[in-house]
Write an enzyme that holds these catalytic residues in place. Structure first.
Site, PDB file in Angstrom:
ATOM      1  N   ASP A 199     -11.566 -38.490 -39.470  1.00 41.06           N
ATOM      2  CA  ASP A 199     -10.998 -38.403 -38.126  1.00 41.06           C
ATOM      3  C   ASP A 199      -9.468 -38.457 -38.187  1.00 41.06           C
ATOM      4  O   ASP A 199      -8.888 -39.056 -39.096  1.00 41.06           O
ATOM      5  CB  ASP A 199     -11.514 -39.572 -37.282  1.00 41.06           C
ATOM      6  CG  ASP A 199     -11.168 -39.403 -35.826  1.00 41.06           C
ATOM      7  OD1 ASP A 199     -12.021 -38.884 -35.082  1.00 41.06           O
ATOM      8  OD2 ASP A 199     -10.031 -39.752 -35.408  1.00 41.06           O
ATOM      9  N   HIS A 247     -15.239 -39.664 -30.344  1.00 41.13           N
ATOM     10  CA  HIS A 247     -14.915 -39.122 -31.671  1.00 41.13           C
ATOM     11  C   HIS A 247     -16.138 -39.223 -32.586  1.00 41.13           C
ATOM     12  O   HIS A 247     -16.429 -38.315 -33.348  1.00 41.13           O
ATOM     13  CB  HIS A 247     -13.735 -39.894 -32.283  1.00 41.13           C
ATOM     14  CG  HIS A 247     -12.416 -39.499 -31.685  1.00 41.13           C
ATOM     15  ND1 HIS A 247     -11.350 -39.078 -32.440  1.00 41.13           N
ATOM     16  CD2 HIS A 247     -12.002 -39.439 -30.397  1.00 41.13           C
ATOM     17  CE1 HIS A 247     -10.333 -38.778 -31.642  1.00 41.13           C
ATOM     18  NE2 HIS A 247     -10.703 -39.001 -30.394  1.00 41.13           N
TER      19      HIS A 247
END
Ligand code: UDP
Length: 503
Positions: free
Chosen positions: A127, A25
């Site tokens: 995120d 990520h």
């Protein structure tokens, strides 16, 4: 590089990026942040020191290129049981420690809010694993864009499972079913879908929060490109009901120099162990398209029995290979691999990389002719961008859905025949035998018409990937669109339209 503006707007647009603390990520979100900075946005990335160390050299290079980008450090709070210095979730993180990292991150919520207030951004990109940031952005009256890992395709497939529950209508784990509501008829077995669709797990709760915050967000950002999964991009927008922009391939857009490619995702510029620098000389000595690159991402840990099968499968497959074995702890598996490494080095058949590999550089190398992958979405897009066909060996997360996209829809990959979804922290009992590994590589690297067709298709997609990020390309236009929209939002906030009197 062009900076995208709107009429009447002179001030720089300010953005905060908040990436999650796992490499798969962190790496793409930092790439996206850098793409925004490349196009005139003032960018601050908030993260902890150990995570910043992974990408800081790229940020420093960007700053020296005149881009307005920096890192804002926060200290991960101590929680009992979390070892000092552990700030990341990766292949070496046991599940109990990963949960502690999550606990420590949740303690940072008030601090994140405080930093948002202090830095006063015009929008936030965070995120999916920070669902509360959607409320923090709302407090400031600014948009939150969510970074959703994976593909549009996988999100549409998972939404279909939640909505129609086709997996509950089959009698056994091995029975296949169609995933309803997708533009392409896709079959999968119950054993290949994530556990949370069958039994509620702790992760189901986390994903529920993620989904709620996704719907409340202004929009989402993805890292692939239109030609790769266009129909699913449109379906995703309908399902989620928000805006969405696809701005990839992010890796090649922002990592154009060798120094950027070499250090991406890794603090040190060189990988560790006996592959150090040796891999390049070794690849240089090989014929064009003759080497299989084998890598299973940043989260996977194979048991020793599986490592042994891979080693033999590669040694016997009849093709040269470059295998990223990653970080392997002392033990029988490591001792076996060290011997194996020496043997294949002596026969000049293979090369092993221990630790982190400079994947972008490797994929660019002309000697690489195919890739064996676990279908992690970053690797998949990087591989397509490089124009290389794949052997798909999905393991966990949404990887079995990605396999269907690559094998059935795009027809650019050979499936190895994995049957069971696993959790990233628990490999389970399915061992892929050496014969299957060798057979899949033979099909990948073969010379028949089918193999040639597969290569032609992936090369064509690679061309589309290159076009997507050029002026007028789909991702270029998406980026332009999202930046202009953020600017318009800012202008409207500064000069609210007079409220119309009620009729
Ligand atoms: N990666 C790398 N070197 C390695 C392992 C991984 O550069 O030795 C990068 C790879 O290029 C990709 C990311 O790390 O960008 C891994 O993400 P992916 O989605 O492929 O897999 P995951 O780590 O999520 O399983």
């Amino acid at each position: 590089m062009e900076s995208f503006g709107v009429e009447g707007e002179s001030e720089t647009l300010k953005a905060i990026f908040l990436p999650f603390v796992s490499p798969s990520h962190l790496v793409p979100v930092v790439d996206i942040a850098r793409i925004f900075a490349m196009h005139g946005v003032d960018v601050t990335i908030i993260t902890t020191p150990a995570n910043a160390a992974v990408f800081q050299s790229s940020i420093d290079r960007d700053a020296s290129r005149g881009r307005s980008i920096r890192t804002h450090l926060v200290k991960l709070p101590h929680v009992p049981g979390l070892p000092e210095g552990v700030e990341t979730v990766n292949a070496s993180t046991p599940m109990d420690i990963a949960l502690k990292v999550g606990e420590a991150l949740s303690l940072l919520r008030p601090q994140f809010r405080q930093i948002f207030h202090q830095l006063n951004p015009d929008f936030i990109v965070s995120d999916m694993f920070y669902p509360s940031t959607v409320d923090a952005a709302a407090e400031l009256g600014i948009p939150r864009l969510i970074y959703v890992g994976g593909t549009y395709f996988a999100h549409c497939a998972m939404d279909s499972l939640e909505r129609f529950e086709p997996h509950k209508k089959v009698d056994s784990e091995d029975e296949s079913f169609f995933i309803p509501g997708l533009p392409y008829n896709l079959e999968i077995t119950r054993s290949q879908i994530p556990e949370r669709f069958k039994t509620p797990t702790e992760f189901s709760y986390i994903m529920k929060k993620v989904k709620e915050s996704e719907k409340k967000s202004y929009g989402s950002l993805f890292k692939s490109f239109y030609a790769f999964e266009g129909p699913y991009e449109e379906l995703y927008r309908t399902i989620v009901g928000t805006k969405s922009w696809n701005v990839g391939p992010v890796s090649s857009w922002v990592n154009q120099d060798v120094s950027d490619k070499r250090s991406r995702g890794h603090g040190k510029e060189e990988e560790e162990g006996n592959g150090k620098a040796g891999w390049l000389a070794w690849l240089d000595s090989k014929k064009k398209g003759s080497v299989v690159y084998v890598c299973f991402g940043s989260m996977n840990n194979f048991p020793d029995t599986q490592l042994v099968e891979i080693a033999h499968g590669l040694e016997d497959c009849g093709h040269d290979f470059l295998w990223v074995v990653g970080k392997i702890n002392e033990g029988e598996g490591r001792a076996f691999l060290e011997e194996f490494g020496k043997r294949v080095e002596a026969s000049n058949k293979g090369c092993l990389i221990w630790g982190w590999a400079p994947q972008l550089l490797i994929l660019d190398h002309p000697a690489v002719g195919g890739v064996m992958t676990h279908c992690g979405m970053n690797t998949v897009i990087e591989t397509v961008d490089a124009g290389l066909p794949m052997v798909t060996w999905p393991l966990f997360a949404e990887q079995f859905f990605n396999e269907r996209l690559l094998v059935d829809v795009l027809k650019i990959a050979v499936p190895i025949g994995a049957k069971k979804w696993k959790s990233w922290s628990d490999f389970g009992d399915e061992i892929m035998e050496r014969g299957k590994i060798g057979d899949a590589i033979a099909l990948l690297m073969g010379e028949g018409e089918e193999c040639e067709e597969m290569r032609r298709r992936v090369k064509a997609l690679s061309q589309e990937a290159k076009k997507a990020i050029q002026i007028g390309g789909s991702s270029y236009n998406s980026l332009k669109d999202v930046i202009q929209e953020m600017k318009s939002f800012k202008l409207e906030k500064l000069n609210p339209k007079d409220e119309k009197p009620l009729a």
